[in-house]
Each structure stands twice: as C-alpha cells, then as structure tokens.
Design a protein around this motif. Structure first.
Motif, PDB file in Angstrom:
ATOM      1  N   ALA A  96       0.839  -1.211   0.000  1.00 35.09           N
ATOM      2  CA  ALA A  96       0.000   0.000   0.000  1.00 35.09           C
ATOM      3  C   ALA A  96       0.866   1.250   0.000  1.00 35.09           C
ATOM      4  CB  ALA A  96      -0.929  -0.005   1.208  1.00 35.09           C
ATOM      5  N   ALA A  97       1.936   1.237   0.786  1.00 36.21           N
ATOM      6  CA  ALA A  97       2.836   2.394   0.834  1.00 36.21           C
ATOM      7  C   ALA A  97       3.564   2.585  -0.493  1.00 36.21           C
ATOM      8  CB  ALA A  97       3.839   2.223   1.976  1.00 36.21           C
ATOM      9  N   LEU A  98       4.029   1.492  -1.068  1.00 42.98           N
ATOM     10  CA  LEU A  98       4.753   1.574  -2.343  1.00 42.98           C
ATOM     11  C   LEU A  98       3.840   2.091  -3.454  1.00 42.98           C
ATOM     12  CD1 LEU A  98       6.730  -1.784  -2.095  1.00 42.98           C
ATOM     13  CD2 LEU A  98       7.671   0.526  -1.851  1.00 42.98           C
ATOM     14  N   ASN A  99       2.604   1.608  -3.483  1.00 49.12           N
ATOM     15  CA  ASN A  99       1.651   2.085  -4.493  1.00 49.12           C
ATOM     16  C   ASN A  99       1.355   3.568  -4.309  1.00 49.12           C
ATOM     17  OD1 ASN A  99       1.400  -0.382  -5.770  1.00 49.12           O
ATOM     18  ND2 ASN A  99      -0.349  -1.041  -4.546  1.00 49.12           N
ATOM     19  N   ALA A 100       1.243   4.003  -3.047  1.00 51.89           N
ATOM     20  CA  ALA A 100       0.971   5.419  -2.777  1.00 51.89           C
ATOM     21  C   ALA A 100       2.130   6.286  -3.261  1.00 51.89           C
ATOM     22  CB  ALA A 100       0.736   5.629  -1.285  1.00 51.89           C
ATOM     23  N   ALA A 101       3.356   5.830  -3.043  1.00 54.76           N
ATOM     24  CA  ALA A 101       4.527   6.603  -3.478  1.00 54.76           C
ATOM     25  C   ALA A 101       4.597   6.693  -4.997  1.00 54.76           C
ATOM     26  CB  ALA A 101       5.803   5.970  -2.927  1.00 54.76           C
ATOM     27  N   ARG A 102       4.348   5.559  -5.670  1.00 55.01           N
ATOM     28  CA  ARG A 102       4.362   5.585  -7.142  1.00 55.01           C
ATOM     29  C   ARG A 102       3.252   6.485  -7.674  1.00 55.01           C
ATOM     30  NH1 ARG A 102       6.206  -0.172  -6.739  1.00 55.01           N
ATOM     31  NH2 ARG A 102       4.028  -0.754  -6.384  1.00 55.01           N
ATOM     32  N   GLY A 103       2.094   6.446  -7.018  1.00 56.68           N
ATOM     33  CA  GLY A 103       0.996   7.328  -7.422  1.00 56.68           C
ATOM     34  C   GLY A 103       1.343   8.786  -7.210  1.00 56.68           C
ATOM     35  N   LEU A 104       2.067   9.079  -6.137  1.00 52.27           N
ATOM     36  CA  LEU A 104       2.466  10.463  -5.862  1.00 52.27           C
ATOM     37  C   LEU A 104       3.415  10.983  -6.940  1.00 52.27           C
ATOM     38  CD1 LEU A 104       2.305  12.811  -3.765  1.00 52.27           C
ATOM     39  CD2 LEU A 104       4.420  11.883  -2.792  1.00 52.27           C
ATOM     40  N   ILE A 105       4.296  10.120  -7.417  1.00 60.02           N
ATOM     41  CA  ILE A 105       5.218  10.529  -8.478  1.00 60.02           C
ATOM     42  C   ILE A 105       4.445  10.897  -9.744  1.00 60.02           C
ATOM     43  CG2 ILE A 105       7.057   9.743 -10.031  1.00 60.02           C
ATOM     44  CD1 ILE A 105       8.110   8.027  -7.672  1.00 60.02           C
ATOM     45  N   GLN A 106       3.473  10.057 -10.106  1.00 58.97           N
ATOM     46  CA  GLN A 106       2.656  10.355 -11.284  1.00 58.97           C
ATOM     47  C   GLN A 106       1.834  11.619 -11.076  1.00 58.97           C
ATOM     48  OE1 GLN A 106       3.041   8.854 -14.226  1.00 58.97           O
ATOM     49  NE2 GLN A 106       4.677   7.778 -13.133  1.00 58.97           N
ATOM     50  N   CYS A 107       1.359  11.802  -9.863  1.00 58.81           N
ATOM     51  CA  CYS A 107       0.591  13.001  -9.525  1.00 58.81           C
ATOM     52  C   CYS A 107       1.458  14.249  -9.695  1.00 58.81           C
ATOM     53  CB  CYS A 107       0.105  12.880  -8.075  1.00 58.81           C
ATOM     54  SG  CYS A 107      -0.825  14.298  -7.455  1.00 58.81           S
ATOM     55  N   ALA A 108       2.707  14.168  -9.237  1.00 52.74           N
ATOM     56  CA  ALA A 108       3.625  15.304  -9.356  1.00 52.74           C
ATOM     57  C   ALA A 108       3.873  15.672 -10.812  1.00 52.74           C
ATOM     58  CB  ALA A 108       4.949  14.964  -8.660  1.00 52.74           C
ATOM     59  N   ILE A 109       3.993  14.654 -11.657  1.00 51.42           N
ATOM     60  CA  ILE A 109       4.191  14.907 -13.092  1.00 51.42           C
ATOM     61  C   ILE A 109       2.944  15.529 -13.700  1.00 51.42           C
ATOM     62  CG2 ILE A 109       4.580  13.818 -15.338  1.00 51.42           C
ATOM     63  CD1 ILE A 109       6.195  11.643 -13.804  1.00 51.42           C
ATOM     64  N   SER A 110       1.786  14.943 -13.405  1.00 50.94           N
ATOM     65  CA  SER A 110       0.526  15.420 -13.979  1.00 50.94           C
ATOM     66  C   SER A 110       0.221  16.852 -13.582  1.00 50.94           C
ATOM     67  CB  SER A 110      -0.631  14.516 -13.535  1.00 50.94           C
ATOM     68  OG  SER A 110      -0.455  13.211 -14.025  1.00 50.94           O
ATOM     69  N   ARG A 111       0.565  17.214 -12.363  1.00 50.21           N
ATOM     70  CA  ARG A 111       0.265  18.565 -11.886  1.00 50.21           C
ATOM     71  C   ARG A 111       1.353  19.576 -12.221  1.00 50.21           C
ATOM     72  NH1 ARG A 111      -2.627  18.159  -5.938  1.00 50.21           N
ATOM     73  NH2 ARG A 111      -4.518  17.109  -6.628  1.00 50.21           N
ATOM     74  N   GLY A 112       2.424  19.115 -12.847  1.00 56.34           N
ATOM     75  CA  GLY A 112       3.455  20.036 -13.289  1.00 56.34           C
ATOM     76  C   GLY A 112       4.479  20.407 -12.236  1.00 56.34           C
ATOM     77  N   TYR A 113       4.612  19.604 -11.171  1.00 59.19           N
ATOM     78  CA  TYR A 113       5.594  19.887 -10.128  1.00 59.19           C
ATOM     79  C   TYR A 113       6.892  19.092 -10.317  1.00 59.19           C
ATOM     80  CZ  TYR A 113       1.583  21.991  -7.798  1.00 59.19           C
ATOM     81  OH  TYR A 113       0.497  22.766  -7.501  1.00 59.19           O
ATOM     82  N   LEU A 114       6.837  18.055 -11.136  1.00 57.83           N
ATOM     83  CA  LEU A 114       8.005  17.212 -11.410  1.00 57.83           C
ATOM     84  C   LEU A 114       8.138  17.047 -12.916  1.00 57.83           C
ATOM     85  CD1 LEU A 114      10.221  15.315 -10.179  1.00 57.83           C
ATOM     86  CD2 LEU A 114       8.525  13.467 -10.311  1.00 57.83           C
ATOM     87  N   ARG A 127       8.802  15.554 -16.548  1.00 60.51           N
ATOM     88  CA  ARG A 127       8.529  14.220 -17.098  1.00 60.51           C
ATOM     89  C   ARG A 127       9.816  13.417 -17.276  1.00 60.51           C
ATOM     90  NH1 ARG A 127       3.487  13.164 -18.431  1.00 60.51           N
ATOM     91  NH2 ARG A 127       2.005  14.878 -18.501  1.00 60.51           N
ATOM     92  N   ASP A 128      10.920  14.103 -17.493  1.00 59.93           N
ATOM     93  CA  ASP A 128      12.201  13.420 -17.650  1.00 59.93           C
ATOM     94  C   ASP A 128      12.990  13.461 -16.336  1.00 59.93           C
ATOM     95  OD1 ASP A 128      12.690  16.129 -17.649  1.00 59.93           O
ATOM     96  OD2 ASP A 128      14.205  16.075 -19.224  1.00 59.93           O
ATOM     97  N   TYR A 129      12.290  13.395 -15.220  1.00 60.16           N
ATOM     98  CA  TYR A 129      12.903  13.494 -13.902  1.00 60.16           C
ATOM     99  C   TYR A 129      13.900  12.360 -13.648  1.00 60.16           C
ATOM    100  CZ  TYR A 129      10.024   9.604 -12.194  1.00 60.16           C
ATOM    101  OH  TYR A 129       9.458   8.359 -12.012  1.00 60.16           O
ATOM    102  N   THR A 130      14.751  12.572 -12.646  1.00 60.12           N
ATOM    103  CA  THR A 130      15.658  11.540 -12.160  1.00 60.12           C
ATOM    104  C   THR A 130      15.242  11.148 -10.750  1.00 60.12           C
ATOM    105  OG1 THR A 130      17.503  12.368 -13.485  1.00 60.12           O
ATOM    106  CG2 THR A 130      18.057  10.983 -11.588  1.00 60.12           C
ATOM    107  N   LEU A 131      15.226   9.853 -10.483  1.00 58.17           N
ATOM    108  CA  LEU A 131      14.899   9.325  -9.162  1.00 58.17           C
ATOM    109  C   LEU A 131      16.183   8.862  -8.479  1.00 58.17           C
ATOM    110  CD1 LEU A 131      12.598   8.304  -7.169  1.00 58.17           C
ATOM    111  CD2 LEU A 131      12.881   6.095  -8.295  1.00 58.17           C
ATOM    112  N   LYS A 132      16.363   9.260  -7.230  1.00 62.89           N
ATOM    113  CA  LYS A 132      17.541   8.852  -6.470  1.00 62.89           C
ATOM    114  C   LYS A 132      17.148   8.490  -5.042  1.00 62.89           C
ATOM    115  CE  LYS A 132      21.026  11.636  -8.934  1.00 62.89           C
ATOM    116  NZ  LYS A 132      21.909  10.542  -9.377  1.00 62.89           N
ATOM    117  N   GLY A 133      17.983   7.673  -4.423  1.00 61.31           N
ATOM    118  CA  GLY A 133      17.876   7.466  -2.993  1.00 61.31           C
ATOM    119  C   GLY A 133      18.718   8.508  -2.287  1.00 61.31           C
ATOM    120  N   HIS A 134      18.397   8.763  -1.032  1.00 53.77           N
ATOM    121  CA  HIS A 134      19.135   9.804  -0.305  1.00 53.77           C
ATOM    122  C   HIS A 134      20.640   9.520  -0.277  1.00 53.77           C
ATOM    123  CE1 HIS A 134      19.644  12.217   3.687  1.00 53.77           C
ATOM    124  NE2 HIS A 134      20.101  12.867   2.650  1.00 53.77           N
ATOM    125  N   ARG A 135      21.010   8.246  -0.185  1.00 49.29           N
ATOM    126  CA  ARG A 135      22.429   7.880  -0.123  1.00 49.29           C
ATOM    127  C   ARG A 135      23.184   8.235  -1.406  1.00 49.29           C
ATOM    128  NH1 ARG A 135      22.452   1.422   0.507  1.00 49.29           N
ATOM    129  NH2 ARG A 135      21.091   2.013   2.226  1.00 49.29           N
TER     130      ARG A 135
END
Length: 268
Positions: A216-234, A236-244
C-alpha cells in the motif's frame, strides 16, 4: 538558511484543452477521493448517471412537444438523442481527465494531521528535475491516526531539535497507503543538503534496512510521483535517487534502496 547536519540520522537525511481541462482541475477532488484509482465499474456508474440525466431531459421535452412534433418522438426514443450523447461524452471526458490529469493518491493535508505552522518558507521553483526517496528510520504506522502521530513527532523533532523552519520532507508515506503533506509541492524542503532547491523529498515512515514498505505504501509513493508529473511539479524526464546517492548516509535503508533501483527513472 536552515542548517542541516551531513547525516541527520533518525527522522532526517537519516491534447486535452480548453474548458474541460480547466473544469477537471477546479472540480475533481485535489487530494484523491472518489476519483482515485477509477476503474471500469466507476466509469459505468458515471455513464449510467449520464444516461439517466439525458433520459430525464428527454422526458421534460416530450410533454411540450406539439402534436405535429410527437411523430418525431418515436425516432428520439428509438436511439440516443443528441443531448444524451453530448452528456455521455462530457461524462467520459470528465472521468478521464480526473483519473489521468490528476491521478493522485489520498494526500492527508497538514491541517488534517495537525501540523504546526512553519516558522518561514522558501518557494520551490517547479517543475523540479529530481525526486529523492528517504526513510524516517523510526516508527512505521498502518492507520491514519497512528501515521498522523508519527508525522507530528517528526515535525517536532525537526523544528525543535534541528531548529528547522518546518518538517524537512515535502511528503511522507505511511504503510496505511496514504501520503502525508509535509512542506508540500511549492516549498523548498530540508531533506538533502545541496539538492533541496531542485528536488522533492519523499520519505517512507519506518525503518527499511531489513524489509521493504508495505504494498500500500509503495503504491501510494508511485501514485504520488505520477501526480507530481501530472500537476506540473516534477519534470517528465525526472531523475529518481535514494538519499544515499546525494549525501553520505544509509538512508533510505538497504531493502528500500534495492527496491527503488528497479523503479523507472532511477539513476545512482
């Protein structure tokens, strides 16, 4: 400027156009809700309502028809009228726009989880090119009430111990499948020194060194990423990284880090 230690440890670094698009952004729930995860059954219900509306409109027209016009009513009843078809088309477009243009998971607002007001804020220039995944390295939670308590504890820690203006992350994700608003879309975070001004920081609540977050948490995070793209905050050619990948830390935990390396757009 907010001072950030290099390793924060616990709780830290540890072509749709015109009126339809405007209507969707103004009318669809901004934080998930009924349009979230719309499936075929939801669309069918909407179509049924549209058909009923068209039928009601037709019934209102019929008594006003003249005797001469009644001969045409059999034609109207034999198939969908123009008005009915228009209503059905609008319903389908509206449903599609809400599901695709927004497509956001449930986001629990600051007021809903009981946030303290920030001491100050610095605007974040969007769309950003980078999204950074964290874990809080603390308690996990599996209900809105429990997750709200965890988020409040993290905010208190960041504001009182770290002396920051607010909670450091832009968003937090609970194992209840909800996203919790931190600094939000348009305020610069305090989650990854030197990267805050070009990134959104999303943190999973819990410690994920030996295990991964719930589905459920993983799905929510993936949905948030798509939401960020759709709303214009991220971008479309974004890069995903871990904090490390951007600061010297074990965050977001070995198990979660291994998982996100398989997500789209990941780059070490």
């Amino acid at each position: 400027m907010e001072k950030q230690p290099s390793d924060m440890g616990k709780y830290g670094a540890g072509n749709t156009s015109g009126s339809f698009a405007l209507t969707a952004h103004k009318t669809c729930p901004a934080r998930g809700g009924a349009w979230q995860g719309m499936g075929s059954s939801s669309l069918k219900r909407l179509l049924r309502r549209g058909a009923q509306s068209g039928s009601a409109a037709l019934q209102q027209e019929e008594p006003r028809a003249t005797l001469q016009g009644r001969r045409h009513l059999s034609i109207l009843h034999s198939g969908p009228s123009e008005r009915t078809m228009l209503l059905l088309t609008q319903v389908v477009w509206f449903a599609a726009l809400c599901a695709v243009v927004l497509g956001c998971p449930t986001i629990v607002s600051r007021s809903q989880w009981g946030a303290r007001p920030p001491k100050s804020r610095v605007p974040l220039k969007t769309p950003v090119p980078l999204l950074i995944i964290h874990h809080t390295d603390g308690k996990s939670c599996s209900s809105q009430a429990a997750c709200s308590r965890v988020v409040k504890g993290i905010q208190n820690d960041h504001m009182d111990r770290n002396r920051w203006a607010d909670i450091g992350y832009n968003f937090l994700v609970g194992e209840d499948g909800r996203v919790y608003e931190g600094r939000g879309w348009t305020t610069r975070g305090a989650h990854a020194p030197s990267m805050n001004k070009i990134s959104l920081g999303v943190s999973f609540m819990g410690s994920y060194t030996g295990r991964t977050p719930s589905p459920a948490a993983l799905n929510a995070a993936r949905g948030l990423i798509q939401c960020a793209i759709s709303r214009g905050y991220l971008r479309r050619d974004y890069t995903l990284k871990g904090h490390r990948n951007v600061n010297p830390t074990d965050c977001p935990g070995n198990a979660l880090y291994r998982l996100i390396t398989k997500w789209p757009h990941f780059k070490a």
